[in-house]
Design a protein around this motif. Structure first.
Motif, PDB file in Angstrom:
ATOM      1  N   UNK A  82       0.792  -1.306   0.436  1.00  0.00           N
ATOM      2  CA  UNK A  82       0.555  -0.076  -0.063  1.00  0.00           C
ATOM      3  C   UNK A  82       0.596   1.521   0.428  1.00  0.00           C
ATOM      4  N   UNK A  83       0.655   2.092  -0.684  1.00  0.00           N
ATOM      5  CA  UNK A  83       0.798   3.689  -0.420  1.00  0.00           C
ATOM      6  C   UNK A  83      -0.144   4.477   0.131  1.00  0.00           C
ATOM      7  N   UNK A  84       0.604   5.588   0.653  1.00  0.00           N
ATOM      8  CA  UNK A  84      -0.106   6.790   1.568  1.00  0.00           C
ATOM      9  C   UNK A  84      -0.207   8.010   0.743  1.00  0.00           C
ATOM     10  N   UNK A  85      -0.609   8.367  -0.132  1.00  0.00           N
ATOM     11  CA  UNK A  85      -0.200   9.833  -0.693  1.00  0.00           C
ATOM     12  C   UNK A  85      -0.875  11.165   0.599  1.00  0.00           C
ATOM     13  N   UNK A  86      -0.314  12.145   0.736  1.00  0.00           N
ATOM     14  CA  UNK A  86      -0.663  13.536   1.565  1.00  0.00           C
ATOM     15  C   UNK A  86      -1.107  13.949   0.448  1.00  0.00           C
ATOM     16  N   UNK A  87      -2.080  14.773   0.140  1.00  0.00           N
ATOM     17  CA  UNK A  87      -2.854  16.085   0.015  1.00  0.00           C
ATOM     18  C   UNK A  87      -1.731  17.221   0.849  1.00  0.00           C
ATOM     19  N   UNK A  88      -2.151  18.559   0.432  1.00  0.00           N
ATOM     20  CA  UNK A  88      -0.965  19.487   1.054  1.00  0.00           C
ATOM     21  C   UNK A  88      -3.416  20.292   1.876  1.00  0.00           C
ATOM     22  N   UNK A  89      -2.698  20.595   2.952  1.00  0.00           N
ATOM     23  CA  UNK A  89      -4.060  21.007   3.296  1.00  0.00           C
ATOM     24  C   UNK A  89      -5.006  22.387   3.356  1.00  0.00           C
ATOM     25  N   UNK A  90      -3.908  22.892   2.474  1.00  0.00           N
ATOM     26  CA  UNK A  90      -4.279  24.734   1.468  1.00  0.00           C
ATOM     27  C   UNK A  90      -4.485  24.670   0.894  1.00  0.00           C
ATOM     28  N   UNK A  91      -4.776  22.896  -0.200  1.00  0.00           N
ATOM     29  CA  UNK A  91      -5.370  23.143  -1.570  1.00  0.00           C
ATOM     30  C   UNK A  91      -6.740  22.119  -1.394  1.00  0.00           C
ATOM     31  N   UNK A  92      -6.850  21.267  -0.470  1.00  0.00           N
ATOM     32  CA  UNK A  92      -7.896  20.347  -0.239  1.00  0.00           C
ATOM     33  C   UNK A  92      -8.635  21.055   0.718  1.00  0.00           C
ATOM     34  N   UNK A  93      -9.286  21.151   1.718  1.00  0.00           N
ATOM     35  CA  UNK A  93      -9.935  22.524   2.829  1.00  0.00           C
ATOM     36  C   UNK A  93     -10.479  23.303   2.936  1.00  0.00           C
ATOM     37  N   UNK A  94     -11.250  22.857   2.440  1.00  0.00           N
ATOM     38  CA  UNK A  94     -12.053  24.901   2.681  1.00  0.00           C
ATOM     39  C   UNK A  94     -12.916  24.956   3.741  1.00  0.00           C
ATOM     40  N   UNK A  95     -12.638  25.925   5.040  1.00  0.00           N
ATOM     41  CA  UNK A  95     -13.661  25.963   5.964  1.00  0.00           C
ATOM     42  C   UNK A  95     -15.092  26.128   5.304  1.00  0.00           C
ATOM     43  N   UNK A  96     -15.370  27.500   5.545  1.00  0.00           N
ATOM     44  CA  UNK A  96     -16.559  27.520   5.499  1.00  0.00           C
ATOM     45  C   UNK A  96     -16.597  27.994   3.694  1.00  0.00           C
ATOM     46  N   UNK A  97     -17.018  27.609   2.775  1.00  0.00           N
ATOM     47  CA  UNK A  97     -17.286  26.916   1.353  1.00  0.00           C
ATOM     48  C   UNK A  97     -18.646  26.883   1.218  1.00  0.00           C
ATOM     49  N   UNK A  98     -19.794  27.417   1.308  1.00  0.00           N
ATOM     50  CA  UNK A  98     -21.332  27.308   0.734  1.00  0.00           C
ATOM     51  C   UNK A  98     -21.410  27.489  -0.460  1.00  0.00           C
ATOM     52  N   UNK A  99     -22.060  26.857  -1.656  1.00  0.00           N
ATOM     53  CA  UNK A  99     -22.779  27.163  -2.886  1.00  0.00           C
ATOM     54  C   UNK A  99     -21.660  27.409  -3.306  1.00  0.00           C
ATOM     55  N   UNK A 100     -20.691  27.504  -3.493  1.00  0.00           N
ATOM     56  CA  UNK A 100     -19.097  27.808  -4.148  1.00  0.00           C
ATOM     57  C   UNK A 100     -18.218  27.087  -4.816  1.00  0.00           C
ATOM     58  N   UNK A 101     -17.647  27.525  -6.403  1.00  0.00           N
ATOM     59  CA  UNK A 101     -17.189  26.546  -6.822  1.00  0.00           C
ATOM     60  C   UNK A 101     -16.119  26.286  -6.105  1.00  0.00           C
ATOM     61  N   UNK A 102     -15.400  25.200  -5.850  1.00  0.00           N
ATOM     62  CA  UNK A 102     -13.718  25.657  -5.664  1.00  0.00           C
ATOM     63  C   UNK A 102     -12.729  24.445  -6.413  1.00  0.00           C
ATOM     64  N   UNK A 103     -11.553  25.308  -5.950  1.00  0.00           N
ATOM     65  CA  UNK A 103     -10.905  24.101  -7.409  1.00  0.00           C
ATOM     66  C   UNK A 103     -10.100  22.744  -7.108  1.00  0.00           C
ATOM     67  N   UNK A 104     -10.738  21.742  -5.449  1.00  0.00           N
ATOM     68  CA  UNK A 104     -10.403  20.662  -5.228  1.00  0.00           C
ATOM     69  C   UNK A 104     -10.691  19.469  -4.808  1.00  0.00           C
ATOM     70  N   UNK A 105     -10.940  19.370  -6.664  1.00  0.00           N
ATOM     71  CA  UNK A 105     -10.664  18.104  -6.739  1.00  0.00           C
ATOM     72  C   UNK A 105      -9.547  17.790  -7.173  1.00  0.00           C
ATOM     73  N   UNK A 106      -9.582  15.926  -7.465  1.00  0.00           N
ATOM     74  CA  UNK A 106      -7.973  15.695  -7.300  1.00  0.00           C
ATOM     75  C   UNK A 106      -8.165  14.529  -7.915  1.00  0.00           C
ATOM     76  N   UNK A 107      -7.510  14.386  -9.313  1.00  0.00           N
ATOM     77  CA  UNK A 107      -7.665  13.645 -10.512  1.00  0.00           C
ATOM     78  C   UNK A 107      -6.133  12.332 -10.500  1.00  0.00           C
ATOM     79  N   UNK A 108      -6.798  11.207 -10.152  1.00  0.00           N
ATOM     80  CA  UNK A 108      -5.643   9.922  -9.207  1.00  0.00           C
ATOM     81  C   UNK A 108      -5.558   8.890 -10.679  1.00  0.00           C
ATOM     82  N   UNK A 109      -4.702   9.359 -11.466  1.00  0.00           N
ATOM     83  CA  UNK A 109      -4.251   8.293 -12.155  1.00  0.00           C
ATOM     84  C   UNK A 109      -2.725   6.722 -12.578  1.00  0.00           C
ATOM     85  N   UNK A 110      -3.270   5.833 -12.675  1.00  0.00           N
ATOM     86  CA  UNK A 110      -1.992   4.932 -12.334  1.00  0.00           C
ATOM     87  C   UNK A 110      -2.428   3.517 -13.407  1.00  0.00           C
TER      88      UNK A 110
END
Length: 547
Positions: A82-110
């Protein structure tokens, strides 16, 4: 940073003996995933982490990327590890962001098939979800969270929430919410949002709202990836223990009618919730009719450790969720265990093998696996190469199936569950001080054995959809007329339909979503009546996308 943990795989040779991955539609080479708010900021509990964990039978390489920001990281998975990949918190987590388009979709290709698991950790608040590969995604979803009491405390961080990830550009998504959102969308009033690949639309409920039963539809048959959560769920009501509960939603075409639900080992109680897709959905529990639901309604009940298994059969497609309860309700003196949720795979979605991790982080130190299989196959199933048939018990109300609840050693964090001739469903879970997580280990969502009941073919069809400068409409209805409205409800086109196929020039129309209506009289009105003399009867309506 990338972290890799390597362990000996006891069953690797057994898995190499001609075993096929056919039917394991939760394994794949292409995935889309996102993260949502978890808990609340607390200076006394600083721990937090967003992670993707990959397991594989064969060695492979891959990349995790964020298309909207250009961030990426390579990864490798060795055979049986198994392999674990850490995502930078500032790229993935938005505390209060409802009804909003965000840029935190991640694409995994193997480069080869993997199983992918997403975890969202904040100190004493975590959950894990199995991620569906892109081919197993769909266009239509109904959401499941866990509701808050309407008279409960108005705490800002106690909200239901969901996020939709677009997997391709120019994806129009329609939303129909069951409660008001945090920033202004109103319950039962549909709205649409345009997303590009990797963009996410995140919705959080108002403070007391429950978004369970909300509908998400990607228009034009496009696919989206949908995740739903409670950032701090209290299960059941009126207790003080809370935790994030989090899952990826299955598309409605992967819902089922038959389920075996098993309670959590080491717990006195679990909550089960069954959500109906269509009206008049009868819920039978252990052969007894318990409830009849309308479309998107949910029936909730409790199972106790004194009888830790139930057989559920429904007359319409349904989605079943299992919720672990907080320790204050279950073990008030131990502080062990907290809320989590997991999708129960329908018996139509069984698989033959699965690889999955055991997460021995996050204060968890007790790890379990629940398995359901045909009784005739119990001697055929192995976990890490070991047979455990003596730990199975027949399901009392349906002895065709048997179940086992196993404690799993964390010394081997990459687990392999395998059945050479039979099939199974299973979910894994862990718990510790003020902590729990749970996830499905795999399912066959791409090719279910049941078929969702869809309406009979319509009398009207509009094509291509999405389209360009021409909207074609096919109908054999007599005395028909078509009206087209823009997204703001303004009538922009109206004409009689005198041929089976009518081409409408849309060259001057702006890109976007349009609503069309076909009436069965020659007189167009904006009022839809009951069909009396001189009135207009609505025959069909739908949406068309110009792009």
């Amino acid at each position: 940073m990338k972290a890799t943990r390597i362990y000996t795989l006891l069953a690797l040779l057994l898995m190499a003996g001609g075993v096929t991955m056919q039917g394991q539609s939760t394994t794949g080479t292409d995935f889309w995933v996102t993260f949502m708010p978890n808990g609340f900021e607390d200076v006394f509990n600083p721990g937090k982490s967003l992670d993707l964990t990959m397991t594989a039978l064969r060695p492979c390489t891959g990349v995790v990327s964020n298309p909207q920001t250009g961030w990426s990281i390579d990864f490798e998975v060795a055979a049986g590890e198994e392999t674990m990949v850490n995502i930078p918190w500032e790229l993935g987590h938005f505390e209060e962001a409802s009804d909003t388009i965000l840029q935190n979709g991640f694409h995994v290709v193997s480069s080869d098939e993997i199983s992918l698991f997403v975890s969202n950790y904040r100190e004493y608040s975590v959950d894990v979800a199995l991620v569906l590969p892109t081919p197993s995604l769909g266009s239509e979803y109904v959401l499941a969270m866990y509701p808050h009491p309407s008279d409960g405390p108005g705490i800002p961080h106690v909200r239901t929430e969901f996020s939709v990830v677009a997997v391709e550009d120019k994806t129009w998504v329609e939303f129909l919410l069951t409660c008001d959102s945090q920033n202004g969308h109103v319950a039962n009033e549909p709205f649409t949002v345009l997303l590009n690949a990797g963009e996410c639309y995140q919705v959080q409920s108002d403070i007391w709202g429950d978004l369970s039963g909300s509908r998400v539809t990607a228009l034009g048959g496009k696919k989206v990836s949908v995740f739903a959560a409670n950032r701090m769920a209290v299960i059941p009501f009126n207790y003080n223990t809370a935790d994030m509960v989090f899952e990826q939603m299955p598309p409605v075409e992967s819902w089922g009618r038959r389920f075996v639900v098993t309670g959590s080992l080491g717990r006195d109680a679990d909550i089960v919730r069954v959500t109906a897709l269509n009206d008049d959905c009868e819920i039978y529990i252990d052969g007894e009719l318990s409830e009849t639901l309308g479309a998107t309604e949910t029936y909730e009940f409790e199972i106790r450790d004194t009888n830790p298994v139930v057989y559920i059969e429904t007359s319409q497609p349904a989605m079943t969720m299992l919720y672990q309860v907080g320790y204050e309700y279950d073990h008030p003196n131990s502080l062990i265990g907290d809320p989590s949720m997991v999708i129960i795979t329908p018996l139509d979605g069984v698989i033959q093998n699965a690889t999955f991790p055991v997460f021995n982080e996050w204060h968890c130190d007790f790890f379990c696996l629940n398995i359901v299989t045909e009784t005739a196959s119990i001697t055929d199933i192995t976990l890490n190469g070991d047979v455990f048939a003596f730990q199975f018990h027949e399901v009392p109300s349906n002895p065709v199936y048997s179940y086992a609840r196993l404690e799993v050693s964390p010394s081997l964090t990459m687990q392999t569950l395998y059945s050479k001739f039979g099939h199974f469903t299973a979910h894994s879970y862990g718990m510790g001080m003020c902590e729990s997580y749970a996830f499905s280990v795999g399912a066959n969502f791409a090719d279910p054995l049941f078929v969702v009941d869809y309406p009979s073919p319509k009398d009207v069809s509009v094509f291509p959809n999405p389209g360009g400068n021409t909207l074609n409409i096919h109908t054999a209805l007599p005395n028909a007329r078509m009206e087209v409205y823009d997204i703001n409800g303004r009538l922009i086109h109206s004409q009689a339909l005198t041929q089976q196929v009518t081409a409408i020039d849309a060259t001057d129309w702006a890109e976007g979503v349009y609503v069309w209506k076909v009436y069965t009289t020659g007189v167009s009105t904006l009022r839809e009546s009951s069909g009396t003399a001189g009135s207009t009867t609505l025959a069909e309506t739908g949406k068309w996308i110009k792009q």
